[in-house]
Design a protein around this motif. Structure first.
Motif, PDB file in Angstrom:
ATOM      1  N   LEU A  10      -3.866   0.013  -1.707  1.00  0.00           N
ATOM      2  CA  LEU A  10      -3.701   0.610  -0.351  1.00  0.00           C
ATOM      3  C   LEU A  10      -4.633   1.558  -0.212  1.00  0.00           C
ATOM      4  N   GLY A  11      -5.468   1.842  -1.224  1.00  0.00           N
ATOM      5  CA  GLY A  11      -6.611   2.906  -1.321  1.00  0.00           C
ATOM      6  C   GLY A  11      -6.204   4.427  -1.458  1.00  0.00           C
ATOM      7  N   ILE A  12      -4.783   4.389  -1.837  1.00  0.00           N
ATOM      8  CA  ILE A  12      -4.137   5.749  -2.006  1.00  0.00           C
ATOM      9  C   ILE A  12      -3.972   5.688  -3.535  1.00  0.00           C
ATOM     10  N   LYS A  13      -4.560   6.395  -4.392  1.00  0.00           N
ATOM     11  CA  LYS A  13      -4.680   6.397  -5.701  1.00  0.00           C
ATOM     12  C   LYS A  13      -3.335   6.460  -6.422  1.00  0.00           C
ATOM     13  N   SER A  14      -2.610   7.502  -6.085  1.00  0.00           N
ATOM     14  CA  SER A  14      -1.114   7.795  -6.811  1.00  0.00           C
ATOM     15  C   SER A  14      -0.377   6.676  -6.273  1.00  0.00           C
ATOM     16  N   ILE A  15      -0.179   6.037  -5.179  1.00  0.00           N
ATOM     17  CA  ILE A  15       0.574   5.036  -4.790  1.00  0.00           C
ATOM     18  C   ILE A  15       0.119   3.518  -5.416  1.00  0.00           C
ATOM     19  N   ASP A  16      -0.907   3.488  -5.417  1.00  0.00           N
ATOM     20  CA  ASP A  16      -1.458   2.162  -6.146  1.00  0.00           C
ATOM     21  C   ASP A  16      -0.961   2.204  -7.809  1.00  0.00           C
ATOM     22  N   GLU A  17      -1.246   3.330  -8.190  1.00  0.00           N
ATOM     23  CA  GLU A  17      -0.848   3.196  -9.595  1.00  0.00           C
ATOM     24  C   GLU A  17       0.388   3.382  -9.877  1.00  0.00           C
ATOM     25  N   PRO A  74       5.166   8.409  11.834  1.00  0.00           N
ATOM     26  CA  PRO A  74       6.324   7.957  12.505  1.00  0.00           C
ATOM     27  C   PRO A  74       7.344   7.084  12.193  1.00  0.00           C
ATOM     28  N   GLU A  75       7.093   5.932  11.152  1.00  0.00           N
ATOM     29  CA  GLU A  75       7.950   4.940  10.900  1.00  0.00           C
ATOM     30  C   GLU A  75       8.730   5.440   9.835  1.00  0.00           C
ATOM     31  N   THR A 124       5.167  -3.854   4.607  1.00  0.00           N
ATOM     32  CA  THR A 124       5.803  -2.356   4.937  1.00  0.00           C
ATOM     33  C   THR A 124       4.800  -1.377   4.446  1.00  0.00           C
ATOM     34  N   ASP A 125       4.458  -1.341   3.158  1.00  0.00           N
ATOM     35  CA  ASP A 125       3.608  -0.212   3.049  1.00  0.00           C
ATOM     36  C   ASP A 125       2.172  -0.372   3.521  1.00  0.00           C
ATOM     37  N   TYR A 126       1.812  -1.639   3.777  1.00  0.00           N
ATOM     38  CA  TYR A 126       0.708  -1.615   4.640  1.00  0.00           C
ATOM     39  C   TYR A 126       0.594  -0.866   5.822  1.00  0.00           C
ATOM     40  N   MET A 127       1.746  -0.897   6.467  1.00  0.00           N
ATOM     41  CA  MET A 127       1.996  -0.205   7.581  1.00  0.00           C
ATOM     42  C   MET A 127       1.551   1.093   7.404  1.00  0.00           C
ATOM     43  N   TYR A 128       1.799   1.736   6.692  1.00  0.00           N
ATOM     44  CA  TYR A 128       1.343   3.446   6.352  1.00  0.00           C
ATOM     45  C   TYR A 128       0.211   3.503   5.827  1.00  0.00           C
ATOM     46  N   LYS A 129      -0.484   2.592   5.059  1.00  0.00           N
ATOM     47  CA  LYS A 129      -1.820   2.732   4.856  1.00  0.00           C
ATOM     48  C   LYS A 129      -2.758   2.958   5.736  1.00  0.00           C
TER      49      LYS A 129
END
Length: 138
Positions: A10-17, A74-75, A124-129
């Motif tokens: 996702l490019g969000i380090k904490s979430i990717d880990e 928003p989601e 779903t996670d790509y929607m907030y990415k």
């Protein structure tokens, strides 16, 4: 079985880990299945990894949900519902089901995890990415 791929990032380090840790737990379940003989009694190992999966899933979902609230995603409510549904599934696991048919239980659990994790991360996670990256989250 669970192999981290570039398209999961996702490019969000904490979430990717955290997603990588979830995949590692999936691999542990797969290893239990692959190495299980019908005469084996791996109840303790199976129960332990399920408890770890439950705890880590709740931790991960809380991390995401805190970000959603902090950045007014928003989601949030729809995403949280998916989280709540998966946690409910994990909590519904009956320890007696493990003991009755360990190999069958592992197959069913693994199929559910594979379906949910990959669908959730990739869709779903790509929607907030994009939303979080646009506001400067890294």
């Amino acid at each position: 079985m669970f192999i981290w791929k570039k398209e999961f990032e996702l490019g969000i380090k904490s979430i990717d880990e955290q997603h990588k840790c979830l995949l590692d737990l999936g691999n542990r379940i797969n290893e239990l299945l692959v190495n299980h003989d019908d005469d084996d009694d791996n109840y303790d190992e199976i129960y332990e990894v399920i408890e770890e999966l439950r705890a880590y899933t709740v931790y991960h979902f809380n991390t995401e949900e805190e970000l959603f609230l902090k950045y007014n995603y928003p989601e949030y409510h729809a995403h949280k519902k998916e989280h709540d549904d998966f946690v409910a599934f994990l909590k519904s696991v009956n320890p007696e089901d493990i003991d009755e048919n360990q190999k069958g239980f592992l197959k069913k659990l693994l199929a559910q995890i594979v379906q949910w994790v990959f669908k959730h991360i990739i869709t779903t996670d790509y929607m907030y990415k994009d939303y979080l990256l646009r506001i400067g989250m890294k």
